[in-house]
Design an enzyme around this catalytic site. Structure first.
Site, PDB file in Angstrom:
ATOM      1  CB  SER A 157      -0.950   0.002   1.199  1.00  0.00           C
ATOM      2  OG  SER A 157      -0.221  -0.105   2.417  1.00  0.00           O
ATOM      3  CG  ASP A 407      -3.444   5.532   7.490  1.00  0.00           C
ATOM      4  OD1 ASP A 407      -2.302   5.160   7.817  1.00  0.00           O
ATOM      5  OD2 ASP A 407      -3.861   5.481   6.318  1.00  0.00           O
ATOM      6  CG  HIS A 410      -1.245   4.243   4.004  1.00  0.00           C
ATOM      7  ND1 HIS A 410      -2.045   3.550   4.893  1.00  0.00           N
ATOM      8  CD2 HIS A 410      -0.666   3.309   3.198  1.00  0.00           C
ATOM      9  CE1 HIS A 410      -1.973   2.253   4.634  1.00  0.00           C
ATOM     10  NE2 HIS A 410      -1.139   2.074   3.627  1.00  0.00           N
TER      11      HIS A 410
END
Length: 432
Positions: A157, A407, A410
């Site tokens: 990712s 998160d 990312h």
């Protein structure tokens, strides 16, 4: 210590008072003197009268000349630029900002749309320690450098995070066309866009172990991963002969672990679930084998560039991932405030080792260029660039939940990951 934003009270935010740096140039006369001396020396070495014996190069000078002759036509500044070390400096308005919603990024990375109240994380520029300046991303220059080529991102990712950043940077300046995307619109595991003005295509292939994997990597309801270290991933492996520039990035899933195979034979496991009684092999050896398999599949007798990206660490800072305060800093770490931990260093070193080994194996008619995109230092210094709790629109619209996922891995788009593509552009523009 840097400030931190409070996701539970976004009205207490204060603008930063950072000022852009100021640099003093060296006296012009010193440069002129050096220039005249250099010309005189070149005249003595290269333009000696007939019959005059030129002084021989020392072994060290001969080695340096042979080693770096492939970049002799580059500007001197490009030769000495090391983008992997440096610091983030306050520079409002430096980078191109784009509308992430318009370029179809993963919704959880579209921080502005989701209501993140501060935008100061967009106003930092990476200043390399080598003294040269990293230019802002130039979409025209990137497309010119990759004209007629297929650029592919392969990996986890984080690879997708960078791939979508590049797509947004390019499509903000040039028309693009969707060529392929997963049938499920909520998945971003494989897509491809075309830029018809330059004949460039940009693809992303979900392969969190780089090589072929089944189990949890494909179905979140499955507990374990099964990884075939000798087999390229199904998607990019089938398209490998069409790829001209490959950016390969994978680390996080290899840390999680899997049962590893060579062909149909189990060779060991790392962090395997209970019930799997296999020899422990750790994560270093499987990671090396995965990169090796990828590079060998991508090696070609025609010109091709394979870029191995280094580890980009998370910033949970010891807090649980379901805490709304897991990553709440509003500014990058300053130099010396945050050091690389041993595992980040080890994972970065593995990429360099495999790149060196791949170059040593590149013999015969192979024209594959192996490069390293070292983003570890710049990534570890950006705890402010993550979506945090702003993975969904207006997370506090209906009150403050006791627990909510943050998160801290990312990066927001636009955000710090755009700098990764600024460096990628410089790698591609570098002459061999």
């Amino acid at each position: 210590m840097g400030a931190s934003y409070q996701p539970l009270d976004p009205h207490n935010l204060k603008p930063s008072s950072k000022n852009p740096p100021c640099f003093l140039s060296k006296p012009v006369c010193a440069w002129l003197v050096c220039g005249f001396l250099s010309l005189a020396l070149l005249h003595l070495l290269c333009c000696s009268p007939a019959g005059t014996q030129r002084p021989a190069f020392s072994p060290l000078l001969q080695y340096i000349n042979n080693t770096y002759s492939f970049v002799s036509s580059e500007p001197e500044e490009e030769k000495k630029c090391n983008y992997s070390e440096g610091k983030w400096v306050w520079s409002p308005g430096y980078a191109r900002r784009y509308n992430a919603t318009e370029c179809n990024v993963k919704e959880s990375h579209d921080c502005i749309r989701n209501g993140r109240p501060d935008t100061g994380y967009l106003d930092w520029r990476w200043q390399p320690a080598s003294g040269c300046r990293l230019p802002a991303f130039d979409a025209g220059a990137f497309l010119a450098a990759t004209r007629g080529k297929h650029v592919a991102f392969i990996g986890d990712s984080m690879a997708r995070n960078q791939a979508q950043s590049l797509l947004c940077l390019l499509s903000a300046a040039f028309p693009s066309r969707l060529v392929y995307r997963d049938a499920d619109p909520h998945k971003y595991n494989h897509w491809r866009y075309a830029f018809p003005t330059h004949g460039v295509t940009v693809s992303y292939y979900w392969n969190p172990f780089i090589v072929k994997s089944t189990g949890k990597s494909e179905d979140e309801n499955v507990q374990e991963n099964h990884v075939h270290l000798d087999t390229p991933g199904d998607g990019w492996g089938a398209d490998a002969d069409t790829i001209d520039v490959a950016v390969v990035s994978a680390s996080h899933w290899l840390l999680n672990g899997a049962v590893y195979y060579n062909g149909s034979v189990v060779v060991g496991a790392h962090n395997a679930p209970a019930g799997f009684n296999y020899t422990g092999v750790g994560y270093v050896w499987p990671m090396k084998m995965a990169y090796r398999t990828a590079v060998e599949r991508l090696s070609s007798s025609r010109p091709r560039t394979v870029v191995l990206a280094t580890f980009s660490p998370a910033h949970f800072e010891g807090r649980p991932s379901d805490s709304p305060t897991a990553c709440t800093k509003m500014e990058p770490y300053e130099e010396g405030e945050k050091e690389l931990d041993w595992i980040s260093k080890e994972l970065r070193d593995i990429v360099y080792e495999e790149a060196k080994a791949a170059r040593a194996r590149s013999v015969g008619d192979s024209k594959t260029r192996i490069e390293v995109l070292d983003v570890t230092k710049m990534a570890v210094m950006r705890p402010d660039g993550h979506p945090s709790v702003y993975m969904h629109r207006d997370p506090f619209a209906h009150g403050v939940p006791e627990r909510m996922y943050s998160d801290c891995l990312h990066f927001c788009l636009p955000g710090p990951v755009d700098t990764f593509n600024e460096i990628l552009l410089q790698i591609l523009r570098k002459r061999r």
